[in-house]
Design an enzyme around this catalytic site. Structure first.
Site, PDB file in Angstrom:
ATOM      1  N   LYS A  13       0.836  -1.216   0.000  1.00  0.00           N
ATOM      2  CA  LYS A  13       0.000   0.000   0.000  1.00  0.00           C
ATOM      3  C   LYS A  13       0.870   1.265   0.000  1.00  0.00           C
ATOM      4  CE  LYS A  13      -2.046  -1.122   3.841  1.00  0.00           C
ATOM      5  NZ  LYS A  13      -1.322  -2.380   4.108  1.00  0.00           N
ATOM      6  N   ARG A  88      -9.464   1.573   8.811  1.00  0.00           N
ATOM      7  CA  ARG A  88      -8.970   0.275   9.246  1.00  0.00           C
ATOM      8  C   ARG A  88     -10.079  -0.596   9.816  1.00  0.00           C
ATOM      9  NH1 ARG A  88      -3.397   0.599   8.530  1.00  0.00           N
ATOM     10  NH2 ARG A  88      -2.401  -1.074   9.642  1.00  0.00           N
ATOM     11  N   ARG A 127      11.984  -5.951   4.410  1.00  0.00           N
ATOM     12  CA  ARG A 127      11.724  -4.503   4.326  1.00  0.00           C
ATOM     13  C   ARG A 127      12.723  -3.723   5.192  1.00  0.00           C
ATOM     14  NH1 ARG A 127       5.887  -2.057   5.275  1.00  0.00           N
ATOM     15  NH2 ARG A 127       5.941  -3.320   7.165  1.00  0.00           N
ATOM     16  N   ARG A 155      11.487  -2.206  10.861  1.00  0.00           N
ATOM     17  CA  ARG A 155      10.406  -1.782  11.757  1.00  0.00           C
ATOM     18  C   ARG A 155      10.231  -2.796  12.887  1.00  0.00           C
ATOM     19  NH1 ARG A 155       5.364   0.035   8.010  1.00  0.00           N
ATOM     20  NH2 ARG A 155       4.247  -1.173   9.578  1.00  0.00           N
ATOM     21  N   ARG A 166      -0.753  -9.075  13.043  1.00  0.00           N
ATOM     22  CA  ARG A 166      -1.310  -7.964  12.247  1.00  0.00           C
ATOM     23  C   ARG A 166      -2.204  -8.504  11.132  1.00  0.00           C
ATOM     24  NH1 ARG A 166       4.011  -5.115  10.617  1.00  0.00           N
ATOM     25  NH2 ARG A 166       2.688  -3.822   9.297  1.00  0.00           N
TER      26      ARG A 166
HETATM   27  P1  AP5 Z   1       4.927  -1.658   1.737  1.00  0.00           P
HETATM   28  O1  AP5 Z   1       4.601  -0.795   0.558  1.00  0.00           O
HETATM   29  O2  AP5 Z   1       5.704  -1.047   2.850  1.00  0.00           O
HETATM   30  O3  AP5 Z   1       3.581  -2.359   2.257  1.00  0.00           O
HETATM   31  P2  AP5 Z   1       2.369  -1.780   3.098  1.00  0.00           P
HETATM   32  O4  AP5 Z   1       1.130  -2.434   2.608  1.00  0.00           O
HETATM   33  O5  AP5 Z   1       2.385  -0.279   3.121  1.00  0.00           O
HETATM   34  O6  AP5 Z   1       2.766  -2.379   4.511  1.00  0.00           O
HETATM   35  P3  AP5 Z   1       2.614  -1.808   5.972  1.00  0.00           P
HETATM   36  O7  AP5 Z   1       3.268  -2.830   6.871  1.00  0.00           O
HETATM   37  O8  AP5 Z   1       3.113  -0.395   6.088  1.00  0.00           O
HETATM   38  O9  AP5 Z   1       1.090  -1.870   6.148  1.00  0.00           O
HETATM   39  P4  AP5 Z   1       0.311  -1.875   7.452  1.00  0.00           P
HETATM   40  O10 AP5 Z   1      -1.051  -1.604   6.960  1.00  0.00           O
HETATM   41  O11 AP5 Z   1       0.430  -3.060   8.312  1.00  0.00           O
HETATM   42  O12 AP5 Z   1       1.072  -0.767   8.314  1.00  0.00           O
HETATM   43  P5  AP5 Z   1       0.758   0.752   8.634  1.00  0.00           P
HETATM   44  O13 AP5 Z   1       2.008   1.487   8.497  1.00  0.00           O
HETATM   45  O14 AP5 Z   1      -0.460   1.244   7.926  1.00  0.00           O
HETATM   46  O15 AP5 Z   1       5.690  -2.957   1.187  1.00  0.00           O
HETATM   47  C1  AP5 Z   1       6.187  -3.939   2.086  1.00  0.00           C
HETATM   48  C2  AP5 Z   1       7.582  -4.426   1.583  1.00  0.00           C
HETATM   49  O16 AP5 Z   1       7.407  -5.128   0.357  1.00  0.00           O
HETATM   50  C3  AP5 Z   1       8.573  -3.282   1.273  1.00  0.00           C
HETATM   51  O17 AP5 Z   1       9.857  -3.717   1.609  1.00  0.00           O
HETATM   52  C4  AP5 Z   1       8.441  -3.064  -0.249  1.00  0.00           C
HETATM   53  O18 AP5 Z   1       9.640  -2.582  -0.820  1.00  0.00           O
HETATM   54  C5  AP5 Z   1       8.121  -4.479  -0.724  1.00  0.00           C
HETATM   55  N1  AP5 Z   1       7.210  -4.512  -1.869  1.00  0.00           N
HETATM   56  C6  AP5 Z   1       6.135  -3.704  -2.085  1.00  0.00           C
HETATM   57  N2  AP5 Z   1       5.498  -4.040  -3.225  1.00  0.00           N
HETATM   58  C7  AP5 Z   1       6.170  -5.120  -3.722  1.00  0.00           C
HETATM   59  C8  AP5 Z   1       6.001  -5.939  -4.895  1.00  0.00           C
HETATM   60  N3  AP5 Z   1       5.006  -5.730  -5.776  1.00  0.00           N
HETATM   61  N4  AP5 Z   1       6.884  -6.965  -5.088  1.00  0.00           N
HETATM   62  C9  AP5 Z   1       7.908  -7.197  -4.207  1.00  0.00           C
HETATM   63  N5  AP5 Z   1       8.132  -6.439  -3.086  1.00  0.00           N
HETATM   64  C10 AP5 Z   1       7.262  -5.419  -2.856  1.00  0.00           C
HETATM   65  O19 AP5 Z   1       0.345   0.618  10.172  1.00  0.00           O
HETATM   66  C11 AP5 Z   1       1.281   0.248  11.172  1.00  0.00           C
HETATM   67  C12 AP5 Z   1       0.591   0.296  12.531  1.00  0.00           C
HETATM   68  O20 AP5 Z   1       0.125   1.645  12.793  1.00  0.00           O
HETATM   69  C13 AP5 Z   1      -0.683  -0.570  12.650  1.00  0.00           C
HETATM   70  O21 AP5 Z   1      -0.384  -1.913  13.009  1.00  0.00           O
HETATM   71  C14 AP5 Z   1      -1.439   0.184  13.749  1.00  0.00           C
HETATM   72  O22 AP5 Z   1      -0.904  -0.085  15.024  1.00  0.00           O
HETATM   73  C15 AP5 Z   1      -1.153   1.648  13.417  1.00  0.00           C
HETATM   74  N6  AP5 Z   1      -2.143   2.227  12.489  1.00  0.00           N
HETATM   75  C16 AP5 Z   1      -1.896   2.754  11.251  1.00  0.00           C
HETATM   76  N7  AP5 Z   1      -3.032   3.214  10.699  1.00  0.00           N
HETATM   77  C17 AP5 Z   1      -4.019   2.974  11.594  1.00  0.00           C
HETATM   78  C18 AP5 Z   1      -5.430   3.207  11.588  1.00  0.00           C
HETATM   79  N8  AP5 Z   1      -6.053   3.784  10.535  1.00  0.00           N
HETATM   80  N9  AP5 Z   1      -6.132   2.826  12.678  1.00  0.00           N
HETATM   81  C19 AP5 Z   1      -5.544   2.257  13.754  1.00  0.00           C
HETATM   82  N10 AP5 Z   1      -4.214   1.995  13.823  1.00  0.00           N
HETATM   83  C20 AP5 Z   1      -3.457   2.363  12.746  1.00  0.00           C
END
Ligand code: AP5
Length: 210
Positions: A13, A88, A127, A155, A166
């Site tokens: 994402k 979320r 990552r 991370r 997660r």
């Molecule tokens: P990446 O693009 O980083 O993936 P992502 O989907 O953004 O992963 P996240 O772990 O950031 O998502 P998440 O939803 O769990 O975390 P968030 O930060 O929102 O890609 C992942 C890896 O794969 C990278 O190394 C990339 O280079 C590689 N890659 C990407 N595309 C690829 C492809 N096509 N092929 C090969 N490799 C690829 O949330 C973190 C925490 O914050 C949550 O757990 C929660 O505690 C809190 N939080 C955030 N938002 C909320 C909310 N709205 N409500 C409540 N808590 C929240």
């Protein structure tokens, strides 16, 4: 354009959201990035969010909704935005609907990035993030320039056990949003997130008619 990027942790994402934000010339609103920035700066928001994030749990809705309201109200987001990691759960989606109705704005679509659990665990373990710029790399699939590799960090919530938790939180709280938006009449686009980064972006733009 006002779009939501949905998908399990590590689906890509953030990666696709940044590319899409550039392509559409709108900001990416990533609640995860905002929280990590607050954490890095040691602000009260960061300190409050830390224990939820490290455990792979969702941060309370009231905290998140305040952040989104500010970001969406900024001049930068006047023409649109890409939501990454928000909403979320159904309560956040309903609150977003209310906020958009008050602002006389509407969602143009939801993009669901589909990726298998095994791929996710592999992506998370490779990552690496730049602690200052927030730029995200993958040791194999999106390698960083050699001169900055030593600066990159993993991370804390990317440990395999936390990733699997997660994923469960995603299935229980976030996945139901796909039906929520389908039944609200918002266009929902499913995109295969297993393909290489550039191909996923091309599919995504073509789904949006770009
Ligand atoms: P990446 O693009 O980083 O993936 P992502 O989907 O953004 O992963 P996240 O772990 O950031 O998502 P998440 O939803 O769990 O975390 P968030 O930060 O929102 O890609 C992942 C890896 O794969 C990278 O190394 C990339 O280079 C590689 N890659 C990407 N595309 C690829 C492809 N096509 N092929 C090969 N490799 C690829 O949330 C973190 C925490 O914050 C949550 O757990 C929660 O505690 C809190 N939080 C955030 N938002 C909320 C909310 N709205 N409500 C409540 N808590 C929240």
């Amino acid at each position: 354009m006002l779009l939501i990027l949905l998908g399990p942790p590590g689906a890509g994402k953030g990666t696709q959201g940044s590319l899409l934000a550039d392509a559409l010339a709108v900001p990416k609103i990533s609640t995860g990035d905002i929280l990590r920035e607050a954490l890095r700066k040691g602000t009260p928001l960061g300190l409050e969010a830390r224990r939820f994030m490290d455990a792979g749990e969702l941060v309370p809705d009231t905290v998140i909704l305040g952040l989104v309201k500010d970001a969406l109200g900024s001049a930068e987001a006047a023409e649109g935005a890409i939501f990454d990691g928000f909403p979320r759960n159904v309560a956040q989606a309903e609150a977003l609907d209310e906020l958009l109705a008050r602002l006389d704005r509407k969602l143009d679509g939801v993009i669901v990035l589909e990726v298998r659990a095994d791929t996710i665990v592999e992506r998370m373990s490779g990552r690496r993030t730049h602690p200052d710029t927030g730029e995200v790399y993958h040791l194999t699939h999106n390698p960083p320039p050699p001169d900055i590799e030593h600066l990159l960090v993993q991370r804390p919530d990317d440990q395999e056990e936390t990733v699997r938790h997660r994923l469960k939180v995603y299935e229980k709280a976030t996945e139901p949003l796909i039906e929520f938006y389908k039944s609200s009449g918002v266009p929902v686009h499913h995109v295969d997130g297993e393909r290489p980064i550039e191909m996923v972006q091309a599919d995504l733009l073509s789904e949006l008619g770009r």
